[in-house]
Scaffold this motif. Structure first.
Motif, PDB file in Angstrom:
ATOM      1  N   ARG A   1     -11.353   5.134  -1.907  1.00 33.13           N
ATOM      2  CA  ARG A   1     -10.527   3.952  -1.627  1.00 33.13           C
ATOM      3  C   ARG A   1     -11.434   2.737  -1.439  1.00 33.13           C
TER       4      ARG A   1
ATOM      5  N   ARG B   1     -11.470  -1.547  -0.594  1.00 35.50           N
ATOM      6  CA  ARG B   1     -10.686  -2.467   0.233  1.00 35.50           C
ATOM      7  C   ARG B   1     -11.310  -3.861   0.140  1.00 35.50           C
TER       8      ARG B   1
ATOM      9  N   LEU C   1      -7.327  -0.166  -3.083  1.00 29.88           N
ATOM     10  CA  LEU C   1      -7.112   0.448  -4.398  1.00 29.88           C
ATOM     11  C   LEU C   1      -7.812   1.796  -4.374  1.00 29.88           C
TER      12      LEU C   1
ATOM     13  N   GLU D   1      -1.733  -3.283  -2.242  1.00 30.53           N
ATOM     14  CA  GLU D   1      -2.517  -2.346  -3.064  1.00 30.53           C
ATOM     15  C   GLU D   1      -2.526  -2.800  -4.513  1.00 30.53           C
TER      16      GLU D   1
ATOM     17  N   ASP E   1      -1.532  -0.038   8.249  1.00 30.59           N
ATOM     18  CA  ASP E   1      -0.866   0.531   7.080  1.00 30.59           C
ATOM     19  C   ASP E   1       0.637   0.620   7.293  1.00 30.59           C
TER      20      ASP E   1
ATOM     21  N   GLU F   1       0.844  -1.187   0.000  1.00 29.18           N
ATOM     22  CA  GLU F   1       0.000   0.000   0.000  1.00 29.18           C
ATOM     23  C   GLU F   1       0.884   1.243   0.000  1.00 29.18           C
TER      24      GLU F   1
ATOM     25  N   TRP G   1      -2.149  -1.361  -7.631  1.00 34.92           N
ATOM     26  CA  TRP G   1      -1.615  -0.059  -8.063  1.00 34.92           C
ATOM     27  C   TRP G   1      -2.283   0.409  -9.348  1.00 34.92           C
TER      28      TRP G   1
END
Ligand code: COA
Length: 217
Positions: free
Chosen positions: A212, A214, A140, A103, A96, A81, A105
């Motif tokens: 975001r 998840r 993401l 993540e 995190d 991430e 990307w």
């Protein structure tokens, strides 16, 4: 046969074509025309070649999807991430700051290959890759206006976690910055190397909102 495999340096040109075409088609009206018109696959090839040849810790693992004819029509990148400034909603969680959150990307299909289920296939492989790398959870970022991508993510078990941000990252660093990792804009750093710090972004030209998403891997 459609297959997904890890990208090699030899894929650089094909990946640049896919990336450039996907952005021009997906972000027309969302990003300035001059910026999109200026995206150039030949120039992008050099960036991709460099990224693929110099992949280091904290950078993305890149995947390519080949269609039945063996042509690369999809690309995806997964990695740790990246710590970014969250403008509303939950910021970085304690998790995190260890390496347990991965993540997605990027994921891009050539526009000629949209709407055939290939995005779903590539996303499945990307999620498997995150799992294989040891991540148990992944995030993401997606533009609020990117309905096609949000449909894909929702069907695949990803859900918005309430965080959003508005940054100029994509405009400033270009689509290629996002895959180069260490060479990308200062706003993008692997979370692990920036434990405890919040990144301050430079003045913003682009106020597009991203959400975001998840999911558990
Ligand atoms: C986002 C992106 C990867 C999604 O690709 P996609 O092809 O639309 O997504 P899917 O693989 O899930 O395909 C689903 C569509 O194909 C259709 N389809 C046709 N055959 C199918 C099959 N065998 N299996 C599944 N779906 C099929 C579905 O009905 C669905 O149509 P709908 O979206 O109109 O409901 C692609 O649009 C893209 O590259 N966009 C530009 C870059 C981008 O936005 N990236 C994401 C940034 S966050």
């Amino acid at each position: 046969m459609v297959q997904v495999r890890k990208a090699t340096v030899e894929d650089a040109a094909a990946m640049a074509v896919v990336h450039t075409a996907a952005w021009k088609a997906a972000y027309r009206g969302e990003m300035p025309d001059a910026y999109l018109d200026g995206l150039d696959a030949t120039e992008a090839t050099g960036r991709w070649r460099h990224a693929l040849a110099h992949r280091g810790e904290g950078q993305a693992t890149n995947l390519v999807l080949e269609d039945d004819a063996g042509t690369v029509v999809g690309i995806a990148g997964v990695g740790p991430e990246r710590l970014v400034e969250v403008t509303s909603g939950p910021g970085p969680r304690p998790s995190d700051e260890d390496s347990s959150v991965g993540e997605l990307w990027m994921i891009n299909l050539h526009p000629a290959s949209w709407g055939k289920g290939l995005g779903r296939r590539l996303l499945e492989s990307a999620t498997q890759e995150l799992r294989a790398a040891g991540y148990r959870e992944a995030v993401l970022w997606v533009l609020d206006t990117n309905a096609r991508a949000r449909r894909l993510y929702g069907r695949a078990g990803w859900a918005a976690d309430g965080a959003s941000r508005r940054t100029a990252r994509s405009i400033r660093s270009g689509p290629y910055g996002a895959i180069i990792g260490a060479a990308a804009a200062a706003a993008i750093r692997p979370a692990k190397t920036n434990a405890g710090s919040r990144i301050t972004t430079p003045p913003r030209a682009d106020r597009r909102a991203r959400a975001r998403y998840r999911r558990r891997c």
